[in-house]
Scaffold this motif. Structure first.
Motif, mmCIF file in Angstrom:
data_model
loop_
_atom_site.group_PDB
_atom_site.id
_atom_site.type_symbol
_atom_site.label_atom_id
_atom_site.label_comp_id
_atom_site.label_asym_id
_atom_site.label_seq_id
_atom_site.Cartn_x
_atom_site.Cartn_y
_atom_site.Cartn_z
ATOM 1 N N MET A 57 -18.970 -13.667 -25.646
ATOM 2 C CA MET A 57 -18.364 -14.232 -24.442
ATOM 3 C C MET A 57 -17.697 -15.567 -24.713
ATOM 4 S SD MET A 57 -20.189 -15.230 -20.807
ATOM 5 C CE MET A 57 -20.522 -13.539 -20.368
ATOM 6 N N PHE A 58 -18.269 -16.394 -25.585
ATOM 7 C CA PHE A 58 -17.764 -17.750 -25.786
ATOM 8 C C PHE A 58 -17.005 -17.903 -27.095
ATOM 9 C CE2 PHE A 58 -21.609 -18.061 -23.172
ATOM 10 C CZ PHE A 58 -21.097 -18.687 -22.062
ATOM 11 N N ILE A 59 -16.620 -16.801 -27.722
ATOM 12 C CA ILE A 59 -15.930 -16.869 -29.010
ATOM 13 C C ILE A 59 -14.428 -16.742 -28.773
ATOM 14 C CG2 ILE A 59 -15.608 -15.781 -31.253
ATOM 15 C CD1 ILE A 59 -18.487 -14.876 -31.141
ATOM 16 N N GLY A 60 -13.666 -17.748 -29.214
ATOM 17 C CA GLY A 60 -12.216 -17.681 -29.180
ATOM 18 C C GLY A 60 -11.604 -17.798 -27.801
ATOM 19 N N THR A 61 -12.371 -18.044 -26.805
ATOM 20 C CA THR A 61 -11.819 -18.159 -25.452
ATOM 21 C C THR A 61 -12.738 -19.033 -24.620
ATOM 22 O OG1 THR A 61 -11.067 -16.954 -23.516
ATOM 23 C CG2 THR A 61 -13.047 -16.131 -24.590
ATOM 24 N N ARG A 62 -12.212 -19.508 -23.542
ATOM 25 C CA ARG A 62 -13.021 -20.314 -22.629
ATOM 26 C C ARG A 62 -13.564 -19.425 -21.525
ATOM 27 N NH1 ARG A 62 -10.149 -25.546 -20.523
ATOM 28 N NH2 ARG A 62 -12.277 -25.786 -19.719
ATOM 29 N N LEU A 63 -14.635 -19.880 -20.935
ATOM 30 C CA LEU A 63 -15.215 -19.164 -19.806
ATOM 31 C C LEU A 63 -14.200 -19.131 -18.672
ATOM 32 C CD1 LEU A 63 -17.914 -17.859 -18.918
ATOM 33 C CD2 LEU A 63 -18.447 -20.026 -17.795
ATOM 34 N N PRO A 64 -13.920 -17.981 -18.071
ATOM 35 C CA PRO A 64 -12.923 -17.903 -17.003
ATOM 36 C C PRO A 64 -13.349 -18.702 -15.787
ATOM 37 C CG PRO A 64 -14.197 -15.873 -17.137
ATOM 38 C CD PRO A 64 -14.572 -16.684 -18.335
ATOM 39 N N GLU A 65 -12.332 -19.066 -14.977
ATOM 40 C CA GLU A 65 -12.611 -19.798 -13.739
ATOM 41 C C GLU A 65 -13.519 -18.961 -12.843
ATOM 42 O OE1 GLU A 65 -11.869 -22.761 -13.005
ATOM 43 O OE2 GLU A 65 -10.416 -23.288 -14.554
ATOM 44 N N PRO A 66 -14.354 -19.618 -12.023
ATOM 45 C CA PRO A 66 -15.265 -18.860 -11.155
ATOM 46 C C PRO A 66 -14.533 -17.936 -10.199
ATOM 47 C CG PRO A 66 -15.893 -21.167 -11.256
ATOM 48 C CD PRO A 66 -14.575 -21.063 -11.954
ATOM 49 N N ALA A 67 -13.333 -18.292 -9.819
ATOM 50 C CA ALA A 67 -12.606 -17.462 -8.864
ATOM 51 C C ALA A 67 -11.127 -17.795 -8.958
ATOM 52 C CB ALA A 67 -13.128 -17.667 -7.446
ATOM 53 N N TYR A 68 -10.330 -17.046 -8.244
ATOM 54 C CA TYR A 68 -8.886 -17.205 -8.274
ATOM 55 C C TYR A 68 -8.468 -18.380 -7.400
ATOM 56 C CZ TYR A 68 -4.051 -16.329 -6.923
ATOM 57 O OH TYR A 68 -2.721 -16.460 -6.649
ATOM 58 N N LEU A 69 -7.492 -19.165 -7.900
ATOM 59 C CA LEU A 69 -6.864 -20.215 -7.123
ATOM 60 C C LEU A 69 -5.392 -19.866 -6.931
ATOM 61 C CD1 LEU A 69 -8.318 -23.500 -8.692
ATOM 62 C CD2 LEU A 69 -8.872 -22.514 -6.454
ATOM 63 N N PRO A 70 -4.814 -20.169 -5.775
ATOM 64 C CA PRO A 70 -3.402 -19.884 -5.549
ATOM 65 C C PRO A 70 -2.510 -20.661 -6.517
ATOM 66 C CG PRO A 70 -4.541 -20.397 -3.495
ATOM 67 C CD PRO A 70 -5.475 -20.743 -4.606
ATOM 68 N N PRO A 71 -1.246 -20.275 -6.625
ATOM 69 C CA PRO A 71 -0.321 -20.997 -7.506
ATOM 70 C C PRO A 71 -0.242 -22.481 -7.130
ATOM 71 C CG PRO A 71 0.645 -18.931 -6.777
ATOM 72 C CD PRO A 71 -0.621 -19.100 -5.989
#
Length: 507
Positions: free
Chosen positions: A55-69
């Protein structure tokens, strides 16, 4: 002081200003002092989580939820998350946008505020930033202008409704800026109160912005002057000590290359906010500005009851005068400098501990007098005075010892609570002086008892002579230790020197 100074104008309840909203809620103006940032309550519930393979290899933890543009999340150096939106105007909020229902409310109110602004021809630009705070179904808001460094609102509203302090003149609403503004706004002169609110906003939302270099340079110049002022004056009005100002200067010089870092932005903004508050309290730029911290510049309608002061002074052998002067100098125009507060509390504690020691040893001496005196009533009276002094000293030390380390706001609240609207600090000063005054009264009664014993043993004539000699000694002591004696002695010495010079020239 250290020497952080403090006041009671922030966080007051603000008047509600109703717009033409429907049943969805009320839109009201607020300030950066009334965001409720430090008043929130809530509890986190820690849970165990499953960690997926890689999960933490080569990428960051995704945001908890979607934010608008155009929306992004930021974390204040203190740990508070907030959200900002790029645009005209830009928007900041501490509402938790990862909750869909909260995001819907924020989006709704932003659209509502933009519609109201358009209907009122309220100027919107890229330099303008909107803060919104969701309050149930309602919303609180304010705008900040990064060019003018002030807060503004879409309604006409009184300063008292916003919890802002009163001003002494119209010119106090048009102070010169603390450092040069952009050329297009070089003739703008922001209000000190509104500039303080602006810097409070920047302090709370620093992670998505940066500071101009002149903001730091001007702050360094202000602190450099403050160092000189503290070194050359014992009544400087700057709220920090020389050592604290030097620490600020060192810290800020190391921050010059990091003015885009939110930690530095928040630091600079906090110091500027405190300086603006102090400048308001010292009537900076006004006709009657405060040039020393013991100078009163605000009108006080209270009538002084000099007869009360005279009685208290006689009863306490003028000891209360000293405490009254300390309290009056400490709380000029309801301002408190924390270093002066600490000095006063430390001095009072030393006085009361010394008075308790004197009372204790005097009581030990009384034990021998009880066996010798023919007047038990005088012995009991003096012993009672010493016991009262000892008990009152202990009570005052117990009450004041925790007050040594309180902040300037708590010190101001304490002084406000003990100050009488009619008699000011007169009775408080009398209470503070009682341990020493009771000791003096006890010593006086003890002396009378000793004279009475001498009269019984050696006759009244001998006792009278002893009393006269003792009284003469006290008068000589009082005279020789008074400023008037030193002044008279200086004049006499100068006159004698001139006479000697004339005689020498004649010879």
């Amino acid at each position: 002081m250290a020497a952080q100074i403090s006041d009671k104008f922030a966080g007051n309840g603000l008047a509600t200003v109703v717009t033409d909203t429907k049943s969805e809620g009320i839109l009201r103006p607020t300030t950066s002092n009334d965001t409720g940032r430090y008043d929130r309550t809530g509890f986190a519930v820690p849970l165990h989580m499953k960690i997926s393979s890689g999960m933490f290899i080569g990428t960051r933890l995704p945001e908890p939820a979607y934010l608008p543009p155009n929306w992004s999340a930021h974390v204040h150096p203190e740990g508070q998350i907030y959200f900002s939106r790029r645009g005209s105007p830009s928007v900041v909020t501490e509402a938790y946008l990862y909750r869909p229902e909260t995001l819907d409310k924020v989006t709704h109110w932003i659209k509502k505020i933009e519609d109201i602004a358009a209907g009122k021809n309220f100027p919107i630009s890229e330099n303008l930033e909107l803060f919104i705070k969701i309050e149930g179904e309602g919303c609180a808001y304010y705008f900040v202008d990064h060019n003018s460094r002030a807060q503004s609102w879409m309604e006409d509203i009184d300063t008292d409704a916003l919890g802002l302090p009163p001003v002494v003149s119209v010119s106090q609403l048009s102070q010169h800026p603390s450092f040069p503004l952009p050329l297009s706004r070089s003739n703008y002169t922001p209000d000190l109160c509104l500039e303080e609110l602006y810097w409070g906003h920047v302090e709370f939302f620093p992670m998505h912005t940066s500071l101009p270099t002149n903001a730091l340079d001007s702050l360094l110049c202000v602190l450099t002057h403050a160092i000189c002022d503290q070194m050359t004056s014992r009544v400087s009005t700057f709220p920090y000590t020389k050592q604290e100002c030097e620490a600020f200067v060192s810290l800020l010089k190391n921050s010059r290359d990091h003015l885009e870092d939110g930690n530095i932005v928040s630091t600079v903004a906090r110091i500027w906010s405190l300086i603006c508050r102090n400048r308001y309290l010292t009537q900076y730029g006004q006709e009657y500005s405060r040039l020393s911290r013991d100078q009163a510049v605000l009108y006080d309608p209270t009538t002084k009851h000099r007869w009360v002061s005279a009685i208290a002074s006689r009863l306490s052998f003028k000891t209360s005068d000293r405490y009254l002067a300390k309290l009056d100098d400490l709380f000029v125009d309801h301002m408190v400098y924390i270093e002066e507060w600490k000095t006063m509390v430390t001095g009072c504690l030393q006085d009361w501990r010394r008075a308790s020691q004197i009372a204790f040893f005097a009581l030990i001496l009384q034990a021998f007098v009880f066996a010798l005196t023919p007047s038990i009533s005088l012995a009991v009276t003096s012993a009672s005075l010493f016991v009262a002094s000892l008990l009152l000293s202990m009570l005052l030390v117990h009450r004041f010892d925790p007050l040594q380390g309180i902040c300037v706001t708590d010190a101001m609240d304490y002084l406000e609570s003990i100050q009488s609207p009619t008699f000011k600090f007169q009775f408080v000063a009398l209470v503070y002086s009682l341990p020493q005054a009771l000791n003096l009264w006890g010593i006086l009664v003890f002396f009378v008892n000793c004279v009475y014993m001498l009269a019984m043993q050696f006759g009244a004539k001998f006792a009278v002579w002893i009393s006269v000699i003792a009284l003469f000694g006290v008068l000589v002591f009082q005279w020789t230790t008074s400023p008037r004696f030193n002044h008279s002695l200086t004049r006499l010495t100068a006159k004698f020197s001139r006479s000697a010079d004339v005689f020498t020239s004649m010879v």
